[in-house]
Motif scaffolding. Sequence first.
Motif, PDB file in Angstrom:
ATOM      1  N   THR A  70      -0.473   9.449   0.286  1.00 37.11           N
ATOM      2  CA  THR A  70      -0.618  10.835  -0.154  1.00 37.11           C
ATOM      3  C   THR A  70       0.750  11.438  -0.451  1.00 37.11           C
ATOM      4  OG1 THR A  70      -0.591  11.624   2.136  1.00 37.11           O
ATOM      5  CG2 THR A  70      -2.748  11.163   1.167  1.00 37.11           C
ATOM      6  N   ASP A  71       0.750  12.448  -1.273  1.00 42.61           N
ATOM      7  CA  ASP A  71       1.987  13.124  -1.706  1.00 42.61           C
ATOM      8  C   ASP A  71       3.005  12.116  -2.231  1.00 42.61           C
ATOM      9  OD1 ASP A  71       1.062  15.711  -1.036  1.00 42.61           O
ATOM     10  OD2 ASP A  71       1.561  15.351   1.064  1.00 42.61           O
ATOM     11  N   TYR A  72       2.490  11.159  -2.979  1.00 40.26           N
ATOM     12  CA  TYR A  72       3.313  10.069  -3.500  1.00 40.26           C
ATOM     13  C   TYR A  72       4.515  10.583  -4.293  1.00 40.26           C
ATOM     14  CZ  TYR A  72       4.537   5.628  -5.655  1.00 40.26           C
ATOM     15  OH  TYR A  72       5.197   4.490  -6.052  1.00 40.26           O
ATOM     16  N   GLY A  73       4.329  11.658  -5.040  1.00 37.04           N
ATOM     17  CA  GLY A  73       5.403  12.206  -5.866  1.00 37.04           C
ATOM     18  C   GLY A  73       6.583  12.740  -5.070  1.00 37.04           C
ATOM     19  N   SER A  74       6.379  12.988  -3.787  1.00 34.83           N
ATOM     20  CA  SER A  74       7.477  13.506  -2.969  1.00 34.83           C
ATOM     21  C   SER A  74       8.202  12.404  -2.189  1.00 34.83           C
ATOM     22  CB  SER A  74       6.947  14.569  -1.992  1.00 34.83           C
ATOM     23  OG  SER A  74       6.087  13.976  -1.044  1.00 34.83           O
ATOM     24  N   MET A  75       7.888  11.146  -2.502  1.00 33.97           N
ATOM     25  CA  MET A  75       8.534  10.033  -1.799  1.00 33.97           C
ATOM     26  C   MET A  75      10.011   9.971  -2.167  1.00 33.97           C
ATOM     27  SD  MET A  75       7.688   5.928  -1.692  1.00 33.97           S
ATOM     28  CE  MET A  75       5.977   6.190  -1.337  1.00 33.97           C
ATOM     29  N   PHE A  87      13.900   7.892  -1.423  1.00 35.07           N
ATOM     30  CA  PHE A  87      14.343   6.536  -1.098  1.00 35.07           C
ATOM     31  C   PHE A  87      14.459   6.378   0.415  1.00 35.07           C
ATOM     32  CE2 PHE A  87      17.456   3.331   0.018  1.00 35.07           C
ATOM     33  CZ  PHE A  87      16.863   2.220  -0.558  1.00 35.07           C
ATOM     34  N   ALA A  88      15.190   7.276   1.041  1.00 34.29           N
ATOM     35  CA  ALA A  88      15.387   7.216   2.498  1.00 34.29           C
ATOM     36  C   ALA A  88      15.770   8.598   2.971  1.00 34.29           C
ATOM     37  CB  ALA A  88      16.473   6.215   2.853  1.00 34.29           C
ATOM     38  N   SER A  89      14.815   9.303   3.557  1.00 36.13           N
ATOM     39  CA  SER A  89      15.123  10.654   4.015  1.00 36.13           C
ATOM     40  C   SER A  89      13.951  11.186   4.823  1.00 36.13           C
ATOM     41  CB  SER A  89      15.367  11.572   2.820  1.00 36.13           C
ATOM     42  OG  SER A  89      15.390  12.922   3.206  1.00 36.13           O
ATOM     43  N   HIS A  90      14.275  12.030   5.815  1.00 34.59           N
ATOM     44  CA  HIS A  90      13.213  12.689   6.573  1.00 34.59           C
ATOM     45  C   HIS A  90      12.455  13.684   5.701  1.00 34.59           C
ATOM     46  CE1 HIS A  90      16.491  15.571   6.890  1.00 34.59           C
ATOM     47  NE2 HIS A  90      15.560  16.494   7.090  1.00 34.59           N
ATOM     48  N   GLU A  91      13.004  13.966   4.532  1.00 40.66           N
ATOM     49  CA  GLU A  91      12.369  14.903   3.614  1.00 40.66           C
ATOM     50  C   GLU A  91      11.315  14.242   2.734  1.00 40.66           C
ATOM     51  OE1 GLU A  91      15.532  16.905   1.586  1.00 40.66           O
ATOM     52  OE2 GLU A  91      16.241  17.847   3.428  1.00 40.66           O
ATOM     53  N   SER A  92      11.157  12.924   2.847  1.00 38.26           N
ATOM     54  CA  SER A  92      10.104  12.244   2.103  1.00 38.26           C
ATOM     55  C   SER A  92       8.767  12.755   2.611  1.00 38.26           C
ATOM     56  CB  SER A  92      10.196  10.730   2.304  1.00 38.26           C
ATOM     57  OG  SER A  92       9.197  10.078   1.539  1.00 38.26           O
ATOM     58  N   GLY A  93       7.981  13.318   1.714  1.00 34.95           N
ATOM     59  CA  GLY A  93       6.698  13.891   2.112  1.00 34.95           C
ATOM     60  C   GLY A  93       5.535  12.930   1.963  1.00 34.95           C
ATOM     61  N   ALA A  94       5.793  11.732   1.494  1.00 40.87           N
ATOM     62  CA  ALA A  94       4.724  10.760   1.285  1.00 40.87           C
ATOM     63  C   ALA A  94       4.231  10.223   2.625  1.00 40.87           C
ATOM     64  CB  ALA A  94       5.227   9.620   0.410  1.00 40.87           C
ATOM     65  N   GLU A  95       2.912  10.012   2.712  1.00 38.53           N
ATOM     66  CA  GLU A  95       2.321   9.486   3.947  1.00 38.53           C
ATOM     67  C   GLU A  95       1.290   8.422   3.617  1.00 38.53           C
ATOM     68  OE1 GLU A  95       0.843  12.979   5.966  1.00 38.53           O
ATOM     69  OE2 GLU A  95       2.705  13.133   7.112  1.00 38.53           O
ATOM     70  N   LEU A  96       1.476   7.251   4.165  1.00 38.75           N
ATOM     71  CA  LEU A  96       0.512   6.169   4.014  1.00 38.75           C
ATOM     72  C   LEU A  96      -0.761   6.574   4.739  1.00 38.75           C
ATOM     73  CD1 LEU A  96      -0.157   3.295   3.056  1.00 38.75           C
ATOM     74  CD2 LEU A  96       0.800   2.452   5.194  1.00 38.75           C
ATOM     75  N   LEU A  97      -1.872   6.527   4.023  1.00 35.39           N
ATOM     76  CA  LEU A  97      -3.186   6.923   4.559  1.00 35.39           C
ATOM     77  C   LEU A  97      -3.196   8.380   5.028  1.00 35.39           C
ATOM     78  CD1 LEU A  97      -3.956   3.691   6.618  1.00 35.39           C
ATOM     79  CD2 LEU A  97      -4.664   4.217   4.263  1.00 35.39           C
ATOM     80  N   GLY A  98      -2.237   9.176   4.532  1.00 32.58           N
ATOM     81  CA  GLY A  98      -2.162  10.579   4.910  1.00 32.58           C
ATOM     82  C   GLY A  98      -1.718  10.791   6.341  1.00 32.58           C
ATOM     83  N   LEU A  99      -1.157   9.747   6.965  1.00 36.17           N
ATOM     84  CA  LEU A  99      -0.825   9.813   8.388  1.00 36.17           C
ATOM     85  C   LEU A  99       0.593   9.362   8.706  1.00 36.17           C
ATOM     86  CD1 LEU A  99      -2.052  10.380  11.200  1.00 36.17           C
ATOM     87  CD2 LEU A  99      -2.854   8.028  11.220  1.00 36.17           C
ATOM     88  N   PHE A 100       1.005   8.231   8.139  1.00 38.34           N
ATOM     89  CA  PHE A 100       2.292   7.625   8.486  1.00 38.34           C
ATOM     90  C   PHE A 100       3.321   7.953   7.410  1.00 38.34           C
ATOM     91  CE2 PHE A 100      -1.099   4.878  10.142  1.00 38.34           C
ATOM     92  CZ  PHE A 100      -0.817   4.955  11.491  1.00 38.34           C
ATOM     93  N   GLN A 101       4.378   8.657   7.790  1.00 38.01           N
ATOM     94  CA  GLN A 101       5.411   9.050   6.837  1.00 38.01           C
ATOM     95  C   GLN A 101       6.121   7.810   6.316  1.00 38.01           C
ATOM     96  OE1 GLN A 101       8.338  11.731   8.442  1.00 38.01           O
ATOM     97  NE2 GLN A 101       8.994  12.415   6.422  1.00 38.01           N
ATOM     98  N   LEU A 112       0.820  -1.215   0.000  1.00 35.18           N
ATOM     99  CA  LEU A 112       0.000   0.000   0.000  1.00 35.18           C
ATOM    100  C   LEU A 112       0.854   1.266   0.000  1.00 35.18           C
ATOM    101  CD1 LEU A 112      -2.855  -0.986   2.480  1.00 35.18           C
ATOM    102  CD2 LEU A 112      -2.956  -0.859  -0.030  1.00 35.18           C
ATOM    103  N   GLY A 113       2.036   1.191   0.591  1.00 37.95           N
ATOM    104  CA  GLY A 113       2.939   2.341   0.609  1.00 37.95           C
ATOM    105  C   GLY A 113       3.423   2.747  -0.766  1.00 37.95           C
ATOM    106  N   PHE A 114       3.271   1.856  -1.750  1.00 35.22           N
ATOM    107  CA  PHE A 114       3.682   2.158  -3.121  1.00 35.22           C
ATOM    108  C   PHE A 114       2.508   2.525  -4.027  1.00 35.22           C
ATOM    109  CE2 PHE A 114       7.416  -0.563  -1.955  1.00 35.22           C
ATOM    110  CZ  PHE A 114       8.393   0.392  -2.163  1.00 35.22           C
ATOM    111  N   ILE A 115       1.317   2.679  -3.454  1.00 39.95           N
ATOM    112  CA  ILE A 115       0.135   2.968  -4.265  1.00 39.95           C
ATOM    113  C   ILE A 115      -0.273   4.437  -4.094  1.00 39.95           C
ATOM    114  CG2 ILE A 115      -2.296   2.408  -4.680  1.00 39.95           C
ATOM    115  CD1 ILE A 115      -1.662  -0.448  -3.773  1.00 39.95           C
ATOM    116  N   PRO A 116      -0.153   5.207  -5.189  1.00 33.97           N
ATOM    117  CA  PRO A 116      -0.578   6.611  -5.123  1.00 33.97           C
ATOM    118  C   PRO A 116      -2.066   6.689  -4.755  1.00 33.97           C
ATOM    119  CG  PRO A 116       0.640   6.165  -7.152  1.00 33.97           C
ATOM    120  CD  PRO A 116       0.361   4.836  -6.505  1.00 33.97           C
ATOM    121  N   GLY A 117      -2.404   7.665  -3.967  1.00 33.09           N
ATOM    122  CA  GLY A 117      -3.780   7.827  -3.515  1.00 33.09           C
ATOM    123  C   GLY A 117      -3.944   7.257  -2.117  1.00 33.09           C
ATOM    124  N   ILE A 118      -3.518   6.011  -1.937  1.00 28.43           N
ATOM    125  CA  ILE A 118      -3.498   5.436  -0.586  1.00 28.43           C
ATOM    126  C   ILE A 118      -2.338   6.067   0.171  1.00 28.43           C
ATOM    127  CG2 ILE A 118      -3.170   3.317   0.751  1.00 28.43           C
ATOM    128  CD1 ILE A 118      -4.649   1.841  -1.510  1.00 28.43           C
TER     129      ILE A 118
END
Length: 155
Positions: free
Chosen positions: A39-44, A46-60, A31-37
């Motif tokens: 959020t902000d998938y485009g800002s994911m 590889f490994a960084s605190h700057e990754s803006g993607a959040e699973l379910l809009g909650l978990f970075q 699910l962490g690799f599915i855009p929409g589920i």
Amino acid sequence: MTTHTSHRAAAAPVQRAAQLVGVVFLLVGVLGFIPGITTDYGSMEFASHESGAELLGLFQVSILHNLVHLAYGLAGLALARTAAGAYSYLLVGGAVYLVLWVYGLSVGHDSDANFVPLNAADDWLHFALGIVMIGLALALGRRRPARTSRTGAER
């Protein structure tokens, strides 16, 4: 004519628990690799605190974070093949999650040390996962099948 049937022992409760936890981790990793589920998938990253993607809009999450979930899931399914493996997976895996909880609370969320990355929601989820996994190991892992008593005539 004889028929051959496989007599596999029923999975112990600790094995079923490890299988369930493994499947949940696999699901979360996918699910962490599915855009929409996520959020902000485009800002994911590889490994960084700057990754803006959040699973379910909650978990970075990051690619590394998702890969770790997938690996944890595969490990759970592999180790669930035996009761001892399932017990170890739940106990050690739970302990690792408690260490991750402490790590997440200790490092700043904007720090380069937060490479997984983790946010406050991740931190408290890791705490809950650690407690649940260890609890399952302790509650289900030490059970032994009931022995049937033998009468004196059977000895």
